[in-house]
Design a protein around this motif. Structure first.
Motif, PDB file in Angstrom:
ATOM      1  N   VAL A   1       0.871  -1.169   0.000  1.00 46.20           N
ATOM      2  CA  VAL A   1       0.000   0.000   0.000  1.00 46.20           C
ATOM      3  C   VAL A   1       0.912   1.224   0.000  1.00 46.20           C
ATOM      4  O   VAL A   1       1.695   1.425   0.931  1.00 46.20           O
ATOM      5  CB  VAL A   1      -0.925   0.020   1.228  1.00 46.20           C
ATOM      6  N   ALA A   2       0.845   2.020  -1.057  1.00 47.01           N
ATOM      7  CA  ALA A   2       1.719   3.177  -1.226  1.00 47.01           C
ATOM      8  C   ALA A   2       0.915   4.444  -0.951  1.00 47.01           C
ATOM      9  O   ALA A   2      -0.107   4.679  -1.599  1.00 47.01           O
ATOM     10  CB  ALA A   2       2.299   3.198  -2.639  1.00 47.01           C
ATOM     11  N   VAL A   3       1.381   5.261  -0.018  1.00 40.46           N
ATOM     12  CA  VAL A   3       0.582   6.376   0.496  1.00 40.46           C
ATOM     13  C   VAL A   3       1.382   7.672   0.438  1.00 40.46           C
ATOM     14  O   VAL A   3       2.520   7.729   0.916  1.00 40.46           O
ATOM     15  CB  VAL A   3       0.151   6.113   1.955  1.00 40.46           C
ATOM     16  N   ASN A   4       0.774   8.710  -0.127  1.00 38.23           N
ATOM     17  CA  ASN A   4       1.348  10.054  -0.055  1.00 38.23           C
ATOM     18  C   ASN A   4       0.985  10.700   1.277  1.00 38.23           C
ATOM     19  O   ASN A   4      -0.172  10.649   1.699  1.00 38.23           O
ATOM     20  CB  ASN A   4       0.814  10.936  -1.188  1.00 38.23           C
ATOM     21  N   ILE A   5       1.976  11.309   1.931  1.00 40.83           N
ATOM     22  CA  ILE A   5       1.688  12.010   3.172  1.00 40.83           C
ATOM     23  C   ILE A   5       0.830  13.234   2.885  1.00 40.83           C
ATOM     24  O   ILE A   5       0.732  13.698   1.751  1.00 40.83           O
ATOM     25  CB  ILE A   5       2.984  12.420   3.894  1.00 40.83           C
ATOM     26  N   ARG A   6       0.211  13.782   3.914  1.00 40.89           N
ATOM     27  CA  ARG A   6      -0.683  14.918   3.750  1.00 40.89           C
ATOM     28  C   ARG A   6       0.042  16.089   3.098  1.00 40.89           C
ATOM     29  O   ARG A   6       1.228  16.330   3.322  1.00 40.89           O
ATOM     30  CB  ARG A   6      -1.279  15.343   5.086  1.00 40.89           C
TER      31      ARG A   6
ATOM     32  N   ASN B   1       0.387  25.482   2.827  1.00 35.62           N
ATOM     33  CA  ASN B   1       1.664  24.826   3.118  1.00 35.62           C
ATOM     34  C   ASN B   1       2.600  25.762   3.880  1.00 35.62           C
ATOM     35  O   ASN B   1       2.641  26.970   3.630  1.00 35.62           O
ATOM     36  CB  ASN B   1       2.353  24.381   1.825  1.00 35.62           C
ATOM     37  N   VAL B   2       3.376  25.197   4.782  1.00 31.76           N
ATOM     38  CA  VAL B   2       4.365  25.963   5.544  1.00 31.76           C
ATOM     39  C   VAL B   2       5.614  26.135   4.690  1.00 31.76           C
ATOM     40  O   VAL B   2       6.072  25.190   4.036  1.00 31.76           O
ATOM     41  CB  VAL B   2       4.715  25.230   6.853  1.00 31.76           C
ATOM     42  N   ASP B   3       6.183  27.328   4.675  1.00 31.77           N
ATOM     43  CA  ASP B   3       7.390  27.597   3.905  1.00 31.77           C
ATOM     44  C   ASP B   3       8.615  27.152   4.705  1.00 31.77           C
ATOM     45  O   ASP B   3       9.257  27.927   5.401  1.00 31.77           O
ATOM     46  CB  ASP B   3       7.500  29.090   3.565  1.00 31.77           C
ATOM     47  N   ASN B   4       8.933  25.872   4.608  1.00 30.92           N
ATOM     48  CA  ASN B   4      10.052  25.328   5.367  1.00 30.92           C
ATOM     49  C   ASN B   4      11.402  25.849   4.889  1.00 30.92           C
ATOM     50  O   ASN B   4      12.361  25.904   5.670  1.00 30.92           O
ATOM     51  CB  ASN B   4      10.038  23.808   5.288  1.00 30.92           C
ATOM     52  N   THR B   5      11.502  26.232   3.627  1.00 30.54           N
ATOM     53  CA  THR B   5      12.752  26.806   3.128  1.00 30.54           C
ATOM     54  C   THR B   5      13.072  28.093   3.867  1.00 30.54           C
ATOM     55  O   THR B   5      14.198  28.310   4.332  1.00 30.54           O
ATOM     56  CB  THR B   5      12.664  27.081   1.614  1.00 30.54           C
ATOM     57  N   GLU B   6      12.089  28.952   3.986  1.00 30.76           N
ATOM     58  CA  GLU B   6      12.294  30.212   4.695  1.00 30.76           C
ATOM     59  C   GLU B   6      12.661  29.969   6.154  1.00 30.76           C
ATOM     60  O   GLU B   6      13.551  30.626   6.709  1.00 30.76           O
ATOM     61  CB  GLU B   6      11.023  31.059   4.608  1.00 30.76           C
TER      62      GLU B   6
ATOM     63  N   GLN C   1      12.851  21.733  -3.190  1.00 31.76           N
ATOM     64  CA  GLN C   1      12.251  20.895  -4.230  1.00 31.76           C
ATOM     65  C   GLN C   1      10.972  20.211  -3.744  1.00 31.76           C
ATOM     66  O   GLN C   1       9.980  20.132  -4.471  1.00 31.76           O
ATOM     67  CB  GLN C   1      13.270  19.857  -4.709  1.00 31.76           C
ATOM     68  N   VAL C   2      11.024  19.706  -2.500  1.00 29.04           N
ATOM     69  CA  VAL C   2       9.830  19.048  -1.961  1.00 29.04           C
ATOM     70  C   VAL C   2       8.686  20.051  -1.824  1.00 29.04           C
ATOM     71  O   VAL C   2       7.533  19.744  -2.124  1.00 29.04           O
ATOM     72  CB  VAL C   2      10.144  18.380  -0.620  1.00 29.04           C
ATOM     73  N   LEU C   3       9.008  21.248  -1.392  1.00 29.91           N
ATOM     74  CA  LEU C   3       7.960  22.263  -1.247  1.00 29.91           C
ATOM     75  C   LEU C   3       7.357  22.633  -2.592  1.00 29.91           C
ATOM     76  O   LEU C   3       6.146  22.838  -2.713  1.00 29.91           O
ATOM     77  CB  LEU C   3       8.529  23.499  -0.557  1.00 29.91           C
ATOM     78  N   ARG C   4       8.194  22.754  -3.615  1.00 30.90           N
ATOM     79  CA  ARG C   4       7.654  23.071  -4.940  1.00 30.90           C
ATOM     80  C   ARG C   4       6.758  21.942  -5.448  1.00 30.90           C
ATOM     81  O   ARG C   4       5.719  22.173  -6.084  1.00 30.90           O
ATOM     82  CB  ARG C   4       8.797  23.333  -5.926  1.00 30.90           C
TER      83      ARG C   4
ATOM     84  N   ALA D   1      -2.416  20.270   4.499  1.00 31.60           N
ATOM     85  CA  ALA D   1      -1.313  21.123   4.082  1.00 31.60           C
ATOM     86  C   ALA D   1       0.004  20.476   4.500  1.00 31.60           C
ATOM     87  O   ALA D   1       0.060  19.694   5.452  1.00 31.60           O
ATOM     88  CB  ALA D   1      -1.447  22.516   4.709  1.00 31.60           C
ATOM     89  N   PHE D   2       1.071  20.834   3.803  1.00 28.41           N
ATOM     90  CA  PHE D   2       2.361  20.186   4.007  1.00 28.41           C
ATOM     91  C   PHE D   2       3.222  20.951   5.010  1.00 28.41           C
ATOM     92  O   PHE D   2       3.359  22.172   4.952  1.00 28.41           O
ATOM     93  CB  PHE D   2       3.102  20.088   2.673  1.00 28.41           C
ATOM     94  N   ASP D   3       3.832  20.181   5.922  1.00 23.04           N
ATOM     95  CA  ASP D   3       4.839  20.707   6.837  1.00 23.04           C
ATOM     96  C   ASP D   3       5.706  19.516   7.230  1.00 23.04           C
ATOM     97  O   ASP D   3       5.201  18.506   7.714  1.00 23.04           O
ATOM     98  CB  ASP D   3       4.185  21.323   8.076  1.00 23.04           C
ATOM     99  N   PHE D   4       7.025  19.623   7.011  1.00 28.29           N
ATOM    100  CA  PHE D   4       7.914  18.480   7.169  1.00 28.29           C
ATOM    101  C   PHE D   4       7.743  17.775   8.510  1.00 28.29           C
ATOM    102  O   PHE D   4       7.978  18.339   9.574  1.00 28.29           O
ATOM    103  CB  PHE D   4       9.379  18.919   7.050  1.00 28.29           C
ATOM    104  N   PHE D   5       7.346  16.496   8.467  1.00 26.00           N
ATOM    105  CA  PHE D   5       7.348  15.587   9.602  1.00 26.00           C
ATOM    106  C   PHE D   5       6.642  16.138  10.847  1.00 26.00           C
ATOM    107  O   PHE D   5       7.022  15.838  11.972  1.00 26.00           O
ATOM    108  CB  PHE D   5       8.781  15.165   9.952  1.00 26.00           C
TER     109      PHE D   5
END
Length: 830
Positions: A73-78, A207-212, A173-176, A86-90
């Motif tokens: 079962v292959a799952v994309n994280i939120r 999404n959270v701007d983790n790069t910044e 790259q992940v954020l983009r 929305a995305f925010d690393f881990f």
């Protein structure tokens, strides 16, 4: 979801792959997607044998899991792909989502035994650590490959320097890719009528701007980073763990082994370390380890690998990694399952592969020889090499009253990377490891080893430095200069001097820094400042006749994918390093036993996997002629001390294994426990382990004893093998001058436990996260290449492995290879 057969034929042992790449991207239709047309009967045969070949997942963990006979079962994280949120690393929500995924999948009627395992390399490997920390009741095991240990110190900001190369680029790259329709394949799903996917794209603007965030961090922020730091929570993971990684990993780095003695709650652990590169967890011998591990803890049934997969593996590896690596040896196949599992769980906990690349296909992720150790850390002797005049590196502490050399700071080097002529994952990629410029580095080289010598684990470069600037960005590199005149890369480490304060868990062989803002301090102008620079973990055998070299220079030019942000105002400043009796500087490493009795001479320096090589060139250090050294050094600056000073490690006398014996049991020496050795070049054999030669404890003021201490049963070392000290010496010049964490006894002999003090304020500078590059919709769904460095992220693995498996099936059934040139154009595969 990928099943190995019809759902009514289940239940099937099941795996989950969970990441922010594109694991849930709809599968390809198999061979047709790659322009390969087969008669229906041939295609039907392939699908009947390995069904995943005709419905290919996008990620290699899912492909290999399916090929091994598991449902996946292959799952994309939120916040990625078509998933909601929305995305925010881990973040914590991603972990709890993973918990829900495990429990939901395990409850399905087609899942065998009511539990599931997790697999994945890199991003889907790292995510396993986070999900397992939430304790899903029906998680059977995890197998994280190519991971980091510490989100800041391990990858984003090693030694307090922001990693602008792989780490910074990957975050961006992940954020983009997490933007609306950022991975590319989402658009087709929406156009096909997937209204849920369309609605979820609207949430991407949250999404959270983790790069910044990452770029803004100058120091370690415990509130921000501690929850993301695996080093602080893997002790809570309570399922079996199989972990593998490469010391020279060009993406996630080589510090993963600092986790190995922290899985306190795991009922079973198996750790594999080797020289090599990021994707090498998918090489045949490691896949064989994965196959056995999953059979025992997920399938609860031991079966041999599919013979079609085994037969196809050489061709698959040739397409994937550039060499037809032989199929792996399979073990634990004959006998009752319960007794097999008991024997499997009783095997040594740690497998170290030395000299990987020494095989029929030089430079491939194969060959070398394996040494199995019972535990981690491996019983070892902490040995010292002292820096000396004329670029010498000696086991004898310095007696000269003066002596120092300096180098000029060139901040532009921080953007320099090691390049290659072809894909760096291929054998002998044609590395271009740049030489140090005159006046911009210092090198120190030992005398020649008179026997094969294995060094394993972390290290420390303990220096006295003086600068005309308030800060310094430092890099250290360990290399081997062989008898043929080649210099071979081994490992590096980094430190921003202002963040030199040690963390509570620092040891004599592991100078963990705190990185906290309150611990930061400038260098004291006009004075000698003690600094300790971590050498990332490694396992390497130095050949007979080789020399060990330590290089101290500006950051940059040591890694294929790591570059750094430094302070341009420091350009043209000077860093001076002392090496005399009052201010001794040294290199501290761990020497281990267990090598086979016979090792073949390494005649080609270019085949070691992930370890570049160049002809050795003479280098002359710039001696500081005007250096002034007072009789006694000034008091040690308190800014380098950990907040809780580290006490000397508890000394525990060990008993050698029944198959070995110590060299000498006299009170002045301390034996090292050596262990059963299994060498696996192409076949498996048992080799008698050779214990290490330990040496007499000396002080720097006893010349007779010092001379005697450098003698071994093999003859005079002449400084090539440093003194192994069995007890702390009150007259030790270096120990007497350095702070408490640096003045520990320099010996660890088969410690019963080396668990560092835990701290809720883990430490290092800057850093928010860092992991592995993801796909980019601007390049046909593949991860982009940085055209300036010719580097590419791990996201390329999925498509590549898919092609390999497809081509493998064709090669077996048709008797001829029908395929395209794999990754001939690097950018076309990202």
């Amino acid at each position: 979801m990928y099943l190995p057969g019809p759902i009514e034929d289940g239940p099937y042992p099941t795996l989950v792959e969970y990441s922010g790449y594109d694991p849930s991207r709809p599968p390809s239709s198999g061979l047709d997607d790659f322009g390969i047309q087969l008669p229906p009967n041939i295609g039907d045969f392939l699908c009947s044998q390995i069904s995943v070949l005709c419905e290919l997942p996008s990620q290699p963990g899912s492909i290999f899991g399916g090929a091994l006979g598991y449902a996946v079962v292959a799952v994309n994280i939120r916040g990625t792909g078509c998933s909601g949120g929305a995305f925010d690393f881990f973040e914590q929500l991603q972990r709890l989502d993973g918990y829900d995924v495990i429990e939901t999948v395990a409850a399905q009627r087609w899942v065998a035994h009511g539990h599931v395992g997790m697999v994945g390399l890199s991003y889907p490997g790292i995510s396993q650590l986070y999900v397992a920390s939430t304790h899903p009741p029906h998680l059977a095991s995890i197998a994280p490959f190519s991971v980091f240990d510490d989100v800041a110190r391990g990858i984003t900001a090693p030694g307090g320097m922001y990693n602008t190369g792989f780490a910074g680029a990957w975050i961006d790259q992940v954020l983009r890719a997490a933007r609306p329709y950022g991975q590319g394949w989402e658009r087709a799903r929406v156009n096909g009528g997937d209204t849920i996917c369309a609605q979820n794209q609207l949430l991407r603007h949250q999404n959270v701007d983790n790069t910044e965030i990452a770029e803004a961090q100058e120091f370690y922020d415990p509130e921000l980073v501690d929850p993301l730091n695996p080093y602080l929570f893997v002790g809570d993971i309570d399922v079996p763990v199989l972990m593998a990684g490469a010391w020279q990993d060009e993406q996630t780095g080589g510090r993963f082994s600092t986790l190995w003695d922290r899985f306190d709650s795991a009922p079973f652990t198996r750790f594999i370390g080797y020289n090599g590169l990021h994707p090498d967890g998918y090489s045949p011998d490691i896949l064989a380890e994965l196959d056995a591990f999953l059979d025992f803890f997920v399938a609860e049934k031991r079966t041999a690998m599919n013979p079609i997969l085994l037969a196809a593996m050489p061709l698959m590896m040739e397409q994937f990694l550039g060499a037809p690596v032989a199929p792996p040896a399979q073990h634990w196949l004959s006998g009752n399952f319960a007794s097999l599992k008991e024997r499997y769980m009783a095997q040594p906990q740690v497998r170290i592969i030395y000299d990987r690349g020494r095989s029929l296909f030089p430079g491939s992720p194969s060959g070398g020889y394996s040494v199995d150790y019972d535990s981690w850390p491996v019983p070892s002797a902490v040995v010292d090499w002292y820096l000396g005049p004329h670029g010498a590196l000696s086991s004898d502490p310095p007696r000269n009253t003066t002596g120092s050399a300096s180098f000029r700071v060139d901040t532009s080097e921080a953007a320099q990377a090691v390049r290659s002529d072809r894909d760096e994952w291929y054998p002998k990629p044609g590395w271009h490891w740049p030489y140090e410029d005159a006046g911009e580095a210092l090198t120190f080289t030992s005398d020649r080893f008179d026997d094969y010598t294995a060094l394993l684990g972390s290290g420390s470069v303990d220096l006295w430095i003086k600068s005309d600037a308030p800060d310094a960005y430092l890099e250290v590199t360990i290399s081997e200069v062989d008898a043929l005149g080649n210099e071979i890369y081994v490992q590096s480490g980094w430190l921003r001097a202002a963040t030199r304060a040690l963390a509570p868990e620092a040891r004599v062989d592991w100078p963990q820094v705190s990185g906290l803002a309150q611990d930061a301090a400038p260098l004291v102008a006009g004075e000698w400042n003690p600094v300790r620079i971590e050498v990332f973990p490694f396992g390497h055998v130095f050949q007979t006749g080789s020399q060990l070299r330590l290089t101290i220079d500006n950051p940059g030019g040591s890694r294929p994918s790591w570059t750094f942000r430094t302070d341009p105002t420091l350009n043209d400043s000077t860093v001076e390093v002392a090496y005399n009796a009052s201010y001794p500087s040294r290199l501290v490493l761990n020497q281990v036993g267990g090598l086979p009795e016979f090792l073949p001479f390494r005649s080609d320096c270019s085949y070691l996997r992930g370890q570049y090589c160049r002809p050795d060139r003479p280098f002359v250090n710039a001696v500081a002629e005007e250096a002034v050294f007072p009789p006694e050094p000034p008091p040690t600056p308190t800014t380098i001390l950990p907040s809780n000073p580290v006490l000397p490690p508890t000394e525990v006398t060990s008993q050698p294994d029944v198959t070995t014996s110590p060299v000498d049991s006299s009170p002045t020496t301390r034996p090292l426990t050596t262990q059963t050795v299994t060498t696996r070049p192409l076949t498996t054999q048992t080799v008698t382990a050779r214990p290490l030669t330990t040496q007499t404890v000396t002080t720097p003021f006893d010349q007779t004893a010092a001379n005697a201490a450098t003698e071994s049963t093999h003859g005079r070392r002449s400084g090539a093998l440093p003194t192994t000290r069995a007890a702390s010496s009150g007259a030790d010049t270096f120990a007497a001058r350095m702070p408490s964490a640096m003045s520990e006894s320099s010996v660890r002999v088969a410690e019963a436990s080396r668990e560092p003090a835990r701290s809720d304020t883990a430490a290092t500078l800057a850093g928010d996260l860092a992991f592995i590059p993801a796909a980019d919709a601007t390049n046909n769904g593949h991860a982009p290449i940085d055209e300036n460095t010719r580097r590419a992220p791990i996201a390329r693995t999925g498509g590549s492995v898919a092609i390999l498996l497809l081509v493998a099936g064709l090669g077996l059934t048709l008797g001829a290879v029908v395929t395209r040139q794999a990754r001939s154009d690097r950018s076309g595969q990202r």
